[in-house]
Design an enzyme around this catalytic site. Structure first.
Site, PDB file in Angstrom:
ATOM      1  N   GLU A  12       5.031   6.774   4.174  1.00 25.67           N
ATOM      2  CA  GLU A  12       6.403   6.365   4.506  1.00 25.67           C
ATOM      3  C   GLU A  12       7.334   6.585   3.314  1.00 25.67           C
ATOM      4  OE1 GLU A  12       5.394   2.475   5.974  1.00 25.67           O
ATOM      5  OE2 GLU A  12       4.440   3.405   7.713  1.00 25.67           O
ATOM      6  N   GLU A  55      -4.830   8.934   4.598  1.00 26.00           N
ATOM      7  CA  GLU A  55      -4.114   8.429   5.765  1.00 26.00           C
ATOM      8  C   GLU A  55      -3.431   9.592   6.484  1.00 26.00           C
ATOM      9  OE1 GLU A  55      -3.152   4.002   5.275  1.00 26.00           O
ATOM     10  OE2 GLU A  55      -1.526   5.102   4.337  1.00 26.00           O
ATOM     11  N   HIS A  95       2.487   6.156  -0.506  1.00 24.34           N
ATOM     12  CA  HIS A  95       2.302   5.947   0.937  1.00 24.34           C
ATOM     13  C   HIS A  95       3.149   6.973   1.701  1.00 24.34           C
ATOM     14  CE1 HIS A  95       2.506   4.088   4.909  1.00 24.34           C
ATOM     15  NE2 HIS A  95       1.389   3.490   4.584  1.00 24.34           N
ATOM     16  N   LYS A 114       3.772  -3.812   4.657  1.00 24.33           N
ATOM     17  CA  LYS A 114       5.040  -3.072   4.788  1.00 24.33           C
ATOM     18  C   LYS A 114       6.232  -4.032   4.665  1.00 24.33           C
ATOM     19  CE  LYS A 114       2.625   0.214   7.656  1.00 24.33           C
ATOM     20  NZ  LYS A 114       2.738   1.423   8.428  1.00 24.33           N
ATOM     21  N   SER A 171      -4.203   3.376  12.045  1.00 26.99           N
ATOM     22  CA  SER A 171      -4.576   2.646  13.255  1.00 26.99           C
ATOM     23  C   SER A 171      -5.990   2.065  13.213  1.00 26.99           C
ATOM     24  CB  SER A 171      -4.370   3.531  14.491  1.00 26.99           C
ATOM     25  OG  SER A 171      -3.011   3.910  14.605  1.00 26.99           O
ATOM     26  N   ASN A 217      -1.733  -3.503   4.252  1.00 29.40           N
ATOM     27  CA  ASN A 217      -0.376  -3.151   3.833  1.00 29.40           C
ATOM     28  C   ASN A 217       0.602  -3.832   4.788  1.00 29.40           C
ATOM     29  OD1 ASN A 217       2.039  -1.949   3.199  1.00 29.40           O
ATOM     30  ND2 ASN A 217       1.472   0.084   3.963  1.00 29.40           N
ATOM     31  N   GLY A 274       0.293   3.953  12.530  1.00 27.93           N
ATOM     32  CA  GLY A 274       1.155   3.188  13.434  1.00 27.93           C
ATOM     33  C   GLY A 274       1.277   3.800  14.816  1.00 27.93           C
TER      34      GLY A 274
HETATM   35  C1  PEP Z   1      -0.530   2.115   6.835  1.00 31.89           C
HETATM   36  O1  PEP Z   1       0.621   1.749   6.882  1.00 31.89           O
HETATM   37  O2  PEP Z   1      -1.022   2.413   5.719  1.00 31.89           O
HETATM   38  C2  PEP Z   1      -1.299   2.199   8.067  1.00 31.89           C
HETATM   39  C3  PEP Z   1      -2.466   2.791   8.041  1.00 31.89           C
HETATM   40  O3  PEP Z   1      -0.725   1.657   9.191  1.00 31.89           O
HETATM   41  P1  PEP Z   1      -1.446   1.388  10.620  1.00 31.89           P
HETATM   42  O4  PEP Z   1      -2.769   0.725  10.323  1.00 31.89           O
HETATM   43  O5  PEP Z   1      -0.503   0.495  11.347  1.00 31.89           O
HETATM   44  O6  PEP Z   1      -1.643   2.721  11.272  1.00 31.89           O
END
Ligand code: PEP
Length: 252
Positions: free
Chosen positions: A98, A168, A96, A11, A214, A9, A174
């Site tokens: 966010e 997630e 997602h 973003k 992460s 992703n 992040g």
């Molecule tokens: C994501 O944005 O779906 C995500 C898992 O980000 P990160 O890997 O940076 O934690």
């Protein structure tokens, strides 16, 4: 047998030139990856160009969001799933965290988007995950179950075969804090069980459940060794082709 999926992703990063350069570098680095499906999700404005440049490769292109329906009309700023398909996408990320946290996404809108994506022939990657206070209060499972029930409401067994779920935990996105492989496995097994209760065991057994939060080259192998972890949705570590290719090639 559930084929693993490793999805990146991107973003709101990368201008068009950078998105193309990273895609082409990745194309070479993952050319021999047959053990998993590789997906990247650039920003809307790069989708068509990236999809064209990756045509014939083993990399699929996803959008990061979509409109709740496919009917053309007065919906300023929205992009219908059918338009994403037209631009070369095969997948779309839906719900997602966010978008849930900052852009008013609800379980109901996730459900509409999932249905609309399926109707357009896209594979929705439906995201669920609890926030830190939910986990600390012992509510992680009930929060995820509510998101699943809302997001997948009304889907048929054959719809279920065409979706991917991404777990997630919001506290791991992040932040550099990955869920332990045991925490991921526990929630993935719970998700599979919950889907089985509503849609039957076959649908649950065939459902691919990705872990996100992460994920990095040095923790992917251990996460993938868990029975119910069928892949990863990767944010930060997917932005660099070298790093993402190490995640894709976790088996080699
Ligand atoms: C994501 O944005 O779906 C995500 C898992 O980000 P990160 O890997 O940076 O934690």
């Amino acid at each position: 047998m559930r084929k693993p999926v490793i999805a990146g992703n991107w973003k709101m990063y990368k201008l068009l030139g950078d998105a193309v350069d990273t895609s082409l570098e990745l194309k070479t680095l993952v050319a021999n990856a047959t053990h998993c499906e590789v997906v990247i999700a650039p920003v809307f404005t790069a989708l068509k160009t990236v999809a064209d440049r990756l045509e014939g490769s083993n990399i699929h292109v996803a959008a990061q969001d979509c409109a709740i329906q496919n009917d053309f009309g007065a919906h300023t700023g929205e992009v219908a799933p059918v338009m994403l398909k037209d631009a070369g996408c095969s997948h779309v990320i839906v719900g997602h965290s966010e978008r849930r946290q900052f852009y008013g996404e609800t379980d109901e809108s996730v459900n509409w988007k999932t249905m609309a994506a399926l109707a357009a022939g896209l594979t929705p990657i439906v995201c669920v995950g609890e926030q830190l206070p939910d986990r600390e209060a012992g509510d992680a499972e009930s929060v995820v179950k509510t998101q699943l029930e809302g997001g997948l409401n009304g889907l048929t067994v054959s719809d279920l075969e065409r979706i991917i779920v991404a777990y997630e935990p919001v506290w791991a996105i992040g932040t550099g804090k990955t869920a332990t492989p045991e925490q991921a496995q526990e929630m993935h097994a719970f998700i599979r069980e919950s889907v089985g209760e509503v849609h039957g065991n076959d649908a649950a057994e065939n459902l691919r459940i990705l872990y996100g939060g992460s994920v990095k080259p040095d923790n992917i192998a251990e996460l993938m060794s868990q029975e119910d972890v069928d892949g990863a949705l990767v944010g930060g570590a997917s932005l660099d082709a070298q790093s993402f290719s190490k995640i894709v090639n976790y088996k080699q």
